[in-house]
Design a protein around this motif. Structure first.
Motif, mmCIF file in Angstrom:
data_model
loop_
_atom_site.group_PDB
_atom_site.id
_atom_site.type_symbol
_atom_site.label_atom_id
_atom_site.label_comp_id
_atom_site.label_asym_id
_atom_site.label_seq_id
_atom_site.Cartn_x
_atom_site.Cartn_y
_atom_site.Cartn_z
ATOM 1 N N LEU A 35 0.822 -1.207 0.000
ATOM 2 C CA LEU A 35 0.000 0.000 0.000
ATOM 3 C C LEU A 35 0.855 1.256 0.000
ATOM 4 O O LEU A 35 1.896 1.319 0.650
ATOM 5 C CB LEU A 35 -0.930 0.002 1.213
ATOM 6 C CG LEU A 35 -1.909 -1.157 1.300
ATOM 7 C CD1 LEU A 35 -2.772 -1.031 2.535
ATOM 8 C CD2 LEU A 35 -2.764 -1.245 0.060
ATOM 9 N N SER A 36 0.380 2.274 -0.699
ATOM 10 C CA SER A 36 1.085 3.547 -0.788
ATOM 11 C C SER A 36 0.520 4.519 0.243
ATOM 12 O O SER A 36 -0.672 4.817 0.237
ATOM 13 C CB SER A 36 0.913 4.140 -2.194
ATOM 14 O OG SER A 36 1.400 5.450 -2.223
ATOM 15 N N ALA A 37 1.381 5.023 1.111
ATOM 16 C CA ALA A 37 0.970 5.974 2.141
ATOM 17 C C ALA A 37 1.629 7.322 1.886
ATOM 18 O O ALA A 37 2.285 7.887 2.754
ATOM 19 C CB ALA A 37 1.324 5.436 3.517
ATOM 20 N N SER A 38 1.444 7.845 0.683
ATOM 21 C CA SER A 38 2.122 9.073 0.278
ATOM 22 C C SER A 38 1.667 10.302 1.064
ATOM 23 O O SER A 38 2.375 11.317 1.080
ATOM 24 C CB SER A 38 1.907 9.308 -1.220
ATOM 25 O OG SER A 38 0.522 9.398 -1.499
ATOM 26 N N LEU A 39 0.528 10.238 1.730
ATOM 27 C CA LEU A 39 0.034 11.374 2.508
ATOM 28 C C LEU A 39 0.435 11.300 3.976
ATOM 29 O O LEU A 39 -0.020 12.084 4.788
ATOM 30 C CB LEU A 39 -1.494 11.459 2.397
ATOM 31 C CG LEU A 39 -2.051 11.650 0.995
ATOM 32 C CD1 LEU A 39 -3.577 11.603 1.015
ATOM 33 C CD2 LEU A 39 -1.565 12.963 0.403
ATOM 34 N N GLY A 40 1.286 10.349 4.329
ATOM 35 C CA GLY A 40 1.630 10.149 5.728
ATOM 36 C C GLY A 40 0.512 9.382 6.421
ATOM 37 O O GLY A 40 -0.540 9.145 5.831
ATOM 38 N N CYS A 41 0.745 8.999 7.660
ATOM 39 C CA CYS A 41 -0.260 8.203 8.370
ATOM 40 C C CYS A 41 -0.459 8.681 9.792
ATOM 41 O O CYS A 41 0.503 8.877 10.531
ATOM 42 C CB CYS A 41 0.168 6.739 8.431
ATOM 43 S SG CYS A 41 0.017 5.907 6.876
#
Length: 146
Positions: A35-41
């Motif tokens: 999964l891509s978490a490009s927006l931060g978590c």
């Protein structure tokens, strides 16, 4: 969907968080590597008694982790800005949650790990009996004319 969540909650032990040396007493929720978490978590936690109800009423759920006490939904970083989350909800910046034993119980069908924060916020308010409230951001509502 709920059957899958139950089987994962009581079944396989995948997606277990690891203790982080940098944040004592907290663990970071591990996202599946695909999964891509490009927006931060960040993560939003609610008491476990609300978990199934929230899951069944949300239009889309991203990664959800659970233990005996709380269910945690992964949201984009900054999802706490201008939102007054109810007292029963816990907001965990960086997805660092209290060191329990939460494990992944739901993985999304898409390539993004996020649950949309506004529908989650509204549903959390509804199940906890709190009127939704947005905090003033201090920014002007409109761009001033020249």
């Amino acid at each position: 969907m709920l059957k899958k969540a139950l089987s994962q909650l009581f079944g396989a032990r995948v997606g277990r968080p690891q203790e982080d040396v940098g944040v004592p007493g907290r663990v970071r929720l591990p996202l599946p590597p695909a999964l891509s978490a490009s927006l931060g978590c960040d993560a939003v936690g609610v008491p476990a008694r609300y978990g199934f109800r929230l899951m069944s009423h949300l239009p889309r759920a991203g990664c959800v982790f659970a233990d005996a006490d709380r269910w945690w939904w992964i949201v984009p970083s900054g999802s706490d800005l201008d939102l007054d989350w109810p007292e029963q909800a816990s907001y965990a910046t960086g997805a660092y949650v209290p060191a329990g034993r939460p494990r992944l119980i739901h993985a999304p069908d898409s390539r993004t790990p996020y649950t949309p924060p506004i529908p989650l916020f509204l549903m959390v308010c509804q199940v906890t009996g709190v009127t939704p409230s947005w905090a003033p951001s201090g920014r002007p509502d409109a761009v001033p004319a020249p």
